[in-house]
Enzyme design. Structure first.
Site, PDB file in Angstrom:
ATOM      1  CG  HIS A 155      59.885  36.811  61.029  1.00 21.11           C
ATOM      2  ND1 HIS A 155      58.769  36.335  60.363  1.00 21.11           N
ATOM      3  CD2 HIS A 155      59.527  38.017  61.552  1.00 21.11           C
ATOM      4  CE1 HIS A 155      57.788  37.225  60.470  1.00 21.11           C
ATOM      5  NE2 HIS A 155      58.220  38.251  61.188  1.00 21.11           N
ATOM      6  CG  HIS A 158      54.355  38.305  59.187  1.00 22.73           C
ATOM      7  ND1 HIS A 158      54.461  38.442  60.545  1.00 22.73           N
ATOM      8  CD2 HIS A 158      53.331  37.434  58.989  1.00 22.73           C
ATOM      9  CE1 HIS A 158      53.555  37.686  61.140  1.00 22.73           C
ATOM     10  NE2 HIS A 158      52.857  37.060  60.217  1.00 22.73           N
ATOM     11  CE1 TYR A 160      59.367  42.710  57.519  1.00 25.26           C
ATOM     12  CE2 TYR A 160      58.275  41.118  58.939  1.00 25.26           C
ATOM     13  CZ  TYR A 160      58.448  42.421  58.509  1.00 25.26           C
ATOM     14  OH  TYR A 160      57.695  43.432  59.041  1.00 25.26           O
TER      15      TYR A 160
HETATM   16  C1  FMN Z   1      52.876  45.698  66.976  1.00 26.75           C
HETATM   17  C2  FMN Z   1      53.049  44.375  66.290  1.00 26.75           C
HETATM   18  C3  FMN Z   1      54.308  43.816  66.237  1.00 26.75           C
HETATM   19  C4  FMN Z   1      54.500  42.576  65.618  1.00 26.75           C
HETATM   20  N1  FMN Z   1      55.742  42.035  65.589  1.00 26.75           N
HETATM   21  C5  FMN Z   1      55.931  40.811  65.057  1.00 26.75           C
HETATM   22  C6  FMN Z   1      57.213  40.186  65.081  1.00 26.75           C
HETATM   23  O1  FMN Z   1      58.194  40.727  65.597  1.00 26.75           O
HETATM   24  N2  FMN Z   1      57.316  38.953  64.535  1.00 26.75           N
HETATM   25  C7  FMN Z   1      56.244  38.299  63.982  1.00 26.75           C
HETATM   26  O2  FMN Z   1      56.390  37.170  63.503  1.00 26.75           O
HETATM   27  N3  FMN Z   1      55.030  38.870  63.959  1.00 26.75           N
HETATM   28  C8  FMN Z   1      54.846  40.084  64.498  1.00 26.75           C
HETATM   29  N4  FMN Z   1      53.595  40.639  64.488  1.00 26.75           N
HETATM   30  C9  FMN Z   1      52.449  39.819  64.045  1.00 26.75           C
HETATM   31  C10 FMN Z   1      51.866  39.099  65.265  1.00 26.75           C
HETATM   32  O3  FMN Z   1      52.844  38.258  65.858  1.00 26.75           O
HETATM   33  C11 FMN Z   1      50.634  38.258  64.954  1.00 26.75           C
HETATM   34  O4  FMN Z   1      50.968  37.244  64.031  1.00 26.75           O
HETATM   35  C12 FMN Z   1      49.493  39.092  64.402  1.00 26.75           C
HETATM   36  O5  FMN Z   1      49.340  40.292  65.141  1.00 26.75           O
HETATM   37  C13 FMN Z   1      48.176  38.300  64.443  1.00 26.75           C
HETATM   38  O6  FMN Z   1      47.947  37.750  65.729  1.00 26.75           O
HETATM   39  P1  FMN Z   1      47.029  38.499  66.847  1.00 26.75           P
HETATM   40  O7  FMN Z   1      45.662  38.646  66.248  1.00 26.75           O
HETATM   41  O8  FMN Z   1      47.068  37.566  68.033  1.00 26.75           O
HETATM   42  O9  FMN Z   1      47.678  39.820  67.132  1.00 26.75           O
HETATM   43  C14 FMN Z   1      53.403  41.886  65.065  1.00 26.75           C
HETATM   44  C15 FMN Z   1      52.129  42.471  65.110  1.00 26.75           C
HETATM   45  C16 FMN Z   1      51.950  43.705  65.698  1.00 26.75           C
HETATM   46  C17 FMN Z   1      50.569  44.284  65.746  1.00 26.75           C
END
Ligand code: FMN
Length: 346
Positions: A155, A158, A160
């Site tokens: 990771h 975001h 981190y």
């Molecule tokens: C509830 C939730 C949990 C997430 N957990 C992670 C995570 O554990 N690791 C990560 O890299 N991104 C995490 N994300 C970001 C998503 O992986 C993704 O990059 C983001 O939601 C955009 O893609 P989408 O439009 O398909 O949801 C999370 C997002 C949400 C809403």
């Protein structure tokens, strides 16, 4: 996708995780990447996160892997450390204080003593602690392999820890781990090399990046394109391109809003060779919500694969739905579980 579902707060997977991830594999996803999993207890994003900092956590992950493999998908796990954004209560509205700042008494560490707005001020890691953290990633990766995972994803996105080192917004160090783009990249590259050494050449090493901070003075797409080349040279097979998370900037989120950054990374690593002898692969993510949209990204050559986050929470059978939408008729090429194939056509 963080599930914040380790009720015992010991980082050990439960039946919830086995069923949740196994369902997505049965729904036809090619690779299922398990949520951000802590490489140290203090690195967890919340007390309810999965962990791989202890050998006692391997068996639970093995159950997840077996469920994913039984559904016909590859199994990946995302290894993470939250740095200055660790130790926050989860988003679950059933937990008191959801989404407030840092939990009290959390050992909050980061590249520099610079707080993420609304969170507590972290203490800067010493160089010895940086070396320990690199080792923690490598040890967790070794446990991931012991659990049977095919893919280890770091990771690096975001906001981190890895991203905090990369970004001038959060890294104000003046030692070897800061001060210049080269210094800010040192931690990420050390983690990649250590993890590659721990998992061997046969496993897939993926890293998730935030290509831009969407903020003046932060990381840009050009920075990330250059970094991507260095990451592949250090042993990465797959670059999973997201954005944001290290500053409370307004992100212009809309359908496919991050795809141009994936395309830029793909162009940057074009022609490079991975440790396994293949081409680096680039994954696009972010509001890719229909089969047609996903197909367009692939056909246009903007990315090699697409990932779904929230859409996969709405629908574990999303690939079956997309196959239906696209009128896919060759079930073997589609790699859908045969039990659900009948759902893909009229
Ligand atoms: C509830 C939730 C949990 C997430 N957990 C992670 C995570 O554990 N690791 C990560 O890299 N991104 C995490 N994300 C970001 C998503 O992986 C993704 O990059 C983001 O939601 C955009 O893609 P989408 O439009 O398909 O949801 C999370 C997002 C949400 C809403």
């Amino acid at each position: 996708m963080c599930m914040y579902s380790v009720e015992n707060q010991d980082g050990i997977a439960t039946d919830w995780h086995v069923v949740h991830y196994g369902s997505r594999a049965q729904g036809g996803f090619g690779t299922v990447i398990v949520e951000a999993t802590g490489v140290t207890p203090a690195g967890r994003l919340s007390p309810y996160d999965l962990g791989l900092w202890d050998d006692a956590q391997v068996d639970g992950h093995r159950r997840i892997v077996e469920a994913i493999h039984a559904g016909g998908a590859l199994a990946g796990v995302q290894l993470g450390h939250g740095g200055r954004k660790a130790g926050t209560p989860p988003w679950r509205p059933d937990v008191e204080g959801a989404r407030s700042g840092t939990l009290p008494d959390w050992d909050l560490v980061a590249p520099s003593a610079v707080a993420y707005p609304g969170h507590a001020v972290p203490r800067a890691l010493t160089t010895a602690e940086i070396a320990d953290t690199v080792q923690a990633f490598a040890d967790a990766a070794r446990r991931a392999v012991a659990a049977g995972y095919d893919v280890v994803e770091l990771h690096g996105a975001h906001g981190y820890l890895i991203h905090q080192f990369l970004s001038p917004l959060s890294n104000t160090r003046t030692d070897a781990y800061g001060g210049s783009a080269e210094g800010r990249r040192r931690f990420a590259l050390e983690v990649v090399r250590a993890v590659r050494a721990a998992i061997g050449e046969d496993k897939v090493l993926d890293i998730r990046l935030s290509a831009t901070d969407w903020t003046e003075g932060g990381i840009t797409g050009d920075d990330t394109a250059e970094l991507a080349r260095q990451l592949v040279a250090a042993g990465v097979d797959v670059l999973h391109v997201s954005t944001g998370g290290n500053a409370p900037a307004q992100v212009p989120a809309g359908p496919g809003y991050q795809v141009p950054f994936a395309a830029q990374v793909k162009q940057a690593v074009d022609g490079m060779t991975t440790p396994g002898g293949g081409q680096p692969q680039v994954v696009a993510v972010g509001i890719i919500d229909s089969g047609m949209q996903a197909e367009q990204i692939l056909v246009a050559g903007l990315a090699d694969a697409v990932a779904a986050g929230r859409a996969a929470l709405r629908d574990p059978y999303l690939p079956v739905r997309w196959a239906h939408e696209l009128g896919v008729s060759d079930w073997q090429a589609a790699h859908l579980p045969i039990q659900y194939w009948r759902g893909a056509w009229r």
